[in-house]
Design an enzyme around this catalytic site. Sequence first.
Site, PDB file in Angstrom:
ATOM      1  N   GLU A  50      36.276  30.203  28.561  1.00 21.06           N
ATOM      2  CA  GLU A  50      37.682  29.839  28.774  1.00 21.06           C
ATOM      3  C   GLU A  50      37.740  28.896  29.969  1.00 21.06           C
ATOM      4  OE1 GLU A  50      40.104  33.326  29.230  1.00 21.06           O
ATOM      5  OE2 GLU A  50      40.027  33.773  27.086  1.00 21.06           O
ATOM      6  N   HIS A  77      40.456  29.539  32.667  1.00 20.82           N
ATOM      7  CA  HIS A  77      40.584  30.870  33.269  1.00 20.82           C
ATOM      8  C   HIS A  77      39.788  30.944  34.572  1.00 20.82           C
ATOM      9  CE1 HIS A  77      41.063  35.405  32.268  1.00 20.82           C
ATOM     10  NE2 HIS A  77      41.050  35.205  33.571  1.00 20.82           N
TER      11      HIS A  77
END
Length: 89
Positions: free
Chosen positions: A35, A38
Amino acid sequence: DTTEAFEWLTEHCAEYGFIMRYPEDKTAVTGHSFEPWHFRYIGDSEQAQFIMKNGMCLEEYRDYLTSRIETLKKNIEDENSKKIGTYNK
């Protein structure tokens, strides 16, 4: 993950106490897919820099700290048993 902003953030996030939470090369360790958006606030820039510099993910850092704590406990126990042994003589 192909933008200049991502490149800058990856390079400088640790200076502000952040790490990339799910790096692309750590999916087997984190159990989570990559991700690029993130980031996790660790709160301490020295720890964040250590994690990023050593190519760790949060799980690896946790394991590293646990190992260090266990080593320190063992060293303290060894030192204490040496001291107790000398007092009993």
